[in-house]
Design a protein around this motif. Structure first.
Motif, PDB file in Angstrom:
ATOM      1  N   ARG A 159       0.788  -1.316   0.081  1.00 18.19           N
ATOM      2  CA  ARG A 159      -0.075   0.001   0.024  1.00 18.19           C
ATOM      3  C   ARG A 159       0.854   1.428  -0.159  1.00 18.19           C
ATOM      4  N   ARG A 160       1.874   1.260   0.753  1.00 16.73           N
ATOM      5  CA  ARG A 160       2.787   2.371   0.778  1.00 16.73           C
ATOM      6  C   ARG A 160       3.534   2.487  -0.330  1.00 16.73           C
ATOM      7  N   LYS A 161       3.913   1.494  -1.125  1.00 17.63           N
ATOM      8  CA  LYS A 161       4.429   1.676  -2.287  1.00 17.63           C
ATOM      9  C   LYS A 161       3.574   2.151  -3.261  1.00 17.63           C
ATOM     10  N   TYR A 217       3.174   5.756  -2.900  1.00 14.62           N
ATOM     11  CA  TYR A 217       4.390   6.513  -3.281  1.00 14.62           C
ATOM     12  C   TYR A 217       4.502   6.606  -4.952  1.00 14.62           C
ATOM     13  N   GLN A 218       4.117   5.777  -5.576  1.00 19.37           N
ATOM     14  CA  GLN A 218       4.138   5.678  -7.040  1.00 19.37           C
ATOM     15  C   GLN A 218       3.161   6.539  -7.421  1.00 19.37           C
ATOM     16  N   SER A 219       1.999   6.424  -7.012  1.00 17.65           N
ATOM     17  CA  SER A 219       1.093   7.653  -7.287  1.00 17.65           C
ATOM     18  C   SER A 219       1.261   9.115  -7.155  1.00 17.65           C
ATOM     19  N   PHE A 224       2.072  11.867 -10.174  1.00 17.00           N
ATOM     20  CA  PHE A 224       1.368  13.101 -10.291  1.00 17.00           C
ATOM     21  C   PHE A 224       2.352  14.468 -10.258  1.00 17.00           C
ATOM     22  N   LYS A 225       3.474  14.063  -9.424  1.00 15.85           N
ATOM     23  CA  LYS A 225       4.575  15.404  -9.580  1.00 15.85           C
ATOM     24  C   LYS A 225       5.088  15.430 -10.868  1.00 15.85           C
ATOM     25  N   ALA A 226       5.097  14.163 -11.407  1.00 20.90           N
ATOM     26  CA  ALA A 226       5.775  14.241 -12.612  1.00 20.90           C
ATOM     27  C   ALA A 226       4.849  14.768 -13.845  1.00 20.90           C
ATOM     28  N   GLY A 227       3.466  15.097 -13.425  1.00 16.90           N
ATOM     29  CA  GLY A 227       2.575  15.539 -14.517  1.00 16.90           C
ATOM     30  C   GLY A 227       1.917  14.689 -15.025  1.00 16.90           C
ATOM     31  N   VAL A 228       1.542  13.495 -14.719  1.00 14.10           N
ATOM     32  CA  VAL A 228       0.669  12.269 -15.316  1.00 14.10           C
ATOM     33  C   VAL A 228      -0.529  12.517 -14.576  1.00 14.10           C
TER      34      VAL A 228
END
Length: 107
Positions: free
Chosen positions: A87-89, A92-94, A98-102
Motif C-alpha cells: 500500500r505504501r509503495k 508513493y508511486q501515485s 502526479f508530481k511528474a505531471g501524469v
C-alpha cells in the motif's frame, strides 16, 4: 445506643434499618414483557401467538430474527506487513506520477 435486630430467615438476623420508601417505583407491579402477540404467520404456514414458539420455528428453519443476529467481528484487510508495504509503495508511486505531471481521467 442499642441495636435492634430483625429475623429475615429462621435463625438468621440482621441489623434493622429504616427502609427508604422513595426507592420503590410508583408502578403497582414490575414491567414484564408478555410472551403473547397477535397471530403471525411463520414460514411453515402456521399462525403463532407465542413469541417463543415463533422464534423457535424460525431458528429451526435457519432464519435470523432481524435485530437479534450476532455480527462477526470485522477484521482488517491489511494486517500483514507485506500488505502495508504494498500500500505504501502504491501511494508513493501515485504521488511520483502526479508530481511528474501524469494525469488520468476518471470515468
Amino acid at each position: 445506643m442499642s441495636v435492634e435486630l430483625e429475623e429475615f430467615m429462621p435463625g438468621r438476623f440482621r441489623v434493622k434499618k429504616d427502609r427508604c420508601p422513595h426507592c420503590q417505583s410508583d408502578l403497582p407491579l414490575p414491567y414484564i414483557i408478555s410472551d403473547i402477540m397477535d397471530p403471525v404467520e411463520q414460514v411453515d404456514g402456521k399462525f403463532y401467538t407465542s413469541k417463543r414458539q415463533f422464534r423457535a420455528v424460525g431458528r429451526a428453519n435457519g432464519l435470523v430474527e432481524v435485530g437479534n443476529e450476532k455480527m462477526k467481528p470485522k477484521t482488517r484487510a491489511s494486517i500483514t506487513r507485506e500488505a502495508k508495504d504494498a500500500r505504501r509503495k502504491a501511494i508513493y508511486q501515485s504521488i511520483q506520477k502526479f508530481k511528474a505531471g501524469v494525469r488520468t481521467r476518471s470515468p
